[in-house]
Design an enzyme around this catalytic site. Structure first.
Site, PDB file in Angstrom:
ATOM      1  N   LYS A   1       3.006   6.698   5.343  1.00  0.00           N
ATOM      2  CA  LYS A   1       2.110   5.630   4.888  1.00  0.00           C
ATOM      3  C   LYS A   1       2.648   4.246   5.261  1.00  0.00           C
ATOM      4  O   LYS A   1       3.859   4.017   5.232  1.00  0.00           O
ATOM      5  CB  LYS A   1       1.945   5.720   3.371  1.00  0.00           C
ATOM      6  CG  LYS A   1       0.872   4.807   2.799  1.00  0.00           C
ATOM      7  CD  LYS A   1      -0.518   5.298   3.170  1.00  0.00           C
ATOM      8  CE  LYS A   1      -1.588   4.315   2.715  1.00  0.00           C
ATOM      9  NZ  LYS A   1      -1.625   3.089   3.575  1.00  0.00           N
TER      10      LYS A   1
ATOM     11  N   LYS B   1       0.010   3.760  -2.668  1.00  0.00           N
ATOM     12  CA  LYS B   1      -0.977   4.838  -2.537  1.00  0.00           C
ATOM     13  C   LYS B   1      -0.318   6.213  -2.382  1.00  0.00           C
ATOM     14  O   LYS B   1      -0.980   7.242  -2.578  1.00  0.00           O
ATOM     15  CB  LYS B   1      -1.906   4.555  -1.359  1.00  0.00           C
ATOM     16  CG  LYS B   1      -2.772   3.307  -1.560  1.00  0.00           C
ATOM     17  CD  LYS B   1      -3.657   3.050  -0.355  1.00  0.00           C
ATOM     18  CE  LYS B   1      -4.601   1.883  -0.598  1.00  0.00           C
ATOM     19  NZ  LYS B   1      -3.949   0.571  -0.513  1.00  0.00           N
TER      20      LYS B   1
ATOM     21  N   SER C   1      -6.253   3.258   4.355  1.00  0.00           N
ATOM     22  CA  SER C   1      -5.574   2.521   3.291  1.00  0.00           C
ATOM     23  C   SER C   1      -6.568   1.738   2.442  1.00  0.00           C
ATOM     24  O   SER C   1      -6.290   0.626   1.982  1.00  0.00           O
ATOM     25  CB  SER C   1      -4.502   1.579   3.865  1.00  0.00           C
ATOM     26  OG  SER C   1      -3.574   1.211   2.869  1.00  0.00           O
TER      27      SER C   1
ATOM     28  N   SER D   1       0.795  -1.232   0.000  1.00  0.00           N
ATOM     29  CA  SER D   1       0.000   0.000   0.000  1.00  0.00           C
ATOM     30  C   SER D   1       0.826   1.281   0.000  1.00  0.00           C
ATOM     31  O   SER D   1       0.260   2.379  -0.043  1.00  0.00           O
ATOM     32  CB  SER D   1      -0.961   0.010   1.196  1.00  0.00           C
ATOM     33  OG  SER D   1      -2.070  -0.813   0.932  1.00  0.00           O
TER      34      SER D   1
END
Length: 409
Positions: free
Chosen positions: A254, A95, A152, A92
């Protein structure tokens, strides 16, 4: 008669030039000034804190990660790294690239936070982490961003990608062209959310470049990365970056995880004017990725210091420019010059060299000298000097006079 006048005039010019050339010339050159202060004839004083003065910097800590990097935000200096250019699954962390493109669209006015996006079946059926958006129901861009960053959510991420590019596959093309523009030479994206795919990969180095670009290019949207929780459709979820709770200096960025990628984390922390970025890929657990990131950040802040050496636009030297309407020009560097050094290196000084016989016109991009930065006797870096203002050419008489004077200079 006219010929004799010309001869007399030329003789007078030559005599004037000869007398001028016989006078001593002095370049009005000032050494680099301390940050945010007026130009001075002295060198820049010490800029580093004395916390561990005289101590050798130890090696970086051993952490639970297959790949990692620690860099300074201002200078891009790598403070610690291991397998930083090895291809890894981003999970992720992907992202971050999706968000970077979303923020670009917002900044360009092509997208608005209050725009409503109708959720497609492809977004609604996405696997993995979810924001629990509903099929066919409009959701605001703002809520989709929160769902993508805080929770997320793959569903929110795909909905944003489809809103911008029509399809997720087309959006992936934008991701790859953006990666190329950011010099992310070790990355390739096949989807917006980070689901595993054979040709979906990145490196720790590339993720650090993306994090730096995110903070630098879109500071107005960076606040999303420090949001602790977000509720949508009656379901409240916490930000999975546990360091936001544990360390008040951490304000992003993140998390990522798949079985094959392991546990990943890109972290940014700001302490006493210094910002560091850590990237940890392939840790064995959530706790391990947080401990690894915290250890790297602590190492960087303990043993390194980033300071403003010279402020962009500050007059570092004043010099004569030939054939100019105004023969006096101030010189400096275009951008703020930061340097990351071992904490306790207290002998940072600067000096300037100005090119001889500068001749107008000079634009702002003209290289007219060099700024030297030293630590004791060690040369640290050099930076080109430029005119702080354009230097226009003088009239025909000034150019004629200086042409003759240059014969004797």
């Amino acid at each position: 008669m006219f010929r004799s006048v010309l001869v007399s005039l030329a003789a007078a010019l030559v005599f004037s030039a000869t007398c001028w050339a016989a006078k001593p010339h002095h370049k009005h050159v000032a050494a680099a000034a301390p940050a945010a202060s007026a130009p001075s004839s002295a060198s820049v004083p010490a800029v580093s804190a004395p916390a561990v003065a005289g101590m050798a910097i130890p090696g970086a800590p051993q952490v639970d990660a297959r790949s990692y990097i620690l860099v300074d935000y201002q200078t891009g200096k790598v403070l610690a790294a291991n397998n930083a250019t090895e291809r890894m699954e981003p999970a992720s962390l992907t992202k971050l690239m999706t968000a970077y493109i979303v923020f670009h669209e917002l900044s360009a006015g092509k997208l608005k936070l209050e725009d409503m996006v109708t959720v497609s079946e492809h977004a609604w059926r996405s696997e993995g982490s979810r924001t629990f958006i509903e099929l066919g129901k409009p959701v605001s861009v703002n809520d989709l961003i929160l769902g993508m960053i805080v929770q997320s959510g793959n569903d929110a991420t795909i909905a944003l990608a489809e809103r911008i590019a029509g399809t997720e596959a087309t959006f992936a093309q934008l991701m790859n062209s953006t990666a190329k523009s950011l010099n992310m030479v070790g990355s390739h994206f096949e989807n917006s959310s980070g689901l595993p795919s054979p040709q979906h990969y990145t490196t720790a180095r590339d993720m650090s470049l993306l994090a730096i670009a995110m903070i630098r290019d879109y500071p107005q949207y960076y606040k999303y990365y420090s949001v602790r929780e977000f509720e949508h459709n009656g379901i409240k979820q916490q930000n999975r970056n546990g360091l936001l709770e544990k360390d008040p200096t951490v304000d992003g960025l993140k998390t990522g995880h798949t079985d094959s990628a392991g546990f990943c984390l890109v972290t940014s922390a700001h302490r006493e004017g210094m910002r560091l970025i850590s990237v940890v890929l392939g840790s064995t657990s959530m706790k391990a990725r947080e401990n690894a990131s915290a250890a790297l950040l602590s190492y960087g802040f303990t043993f390194y210091d980033t300071k403003l050496i010279v402020k962009g636009g500050t007059a570092l030297a004043t010099t004569h420019v030939w054939k100019a309407a105004n023969p006096s020009a101030e010189l400096g560097v275009k951008e703020d010059l930061y340097m990351t050094l071992a904490r306790g290196q207290a002998d940072v000084k600067t000096s300037v060299d100005v090119a001889p016989k500068l001749i107008a016109p000079l634009g702002l991009d003209a290289d007219v000298g060099t700024l030297h930065v030293f630590n004791g006797k060690e040369a640290l870096t050099t930076v080109a000097l430029h005119p702080l203002k354009p230097v226009a050419a003088g009239g025909w008489w000034r150019r004629l006079i200086d042409t003759i004077r240059l014969w004797f200079a």
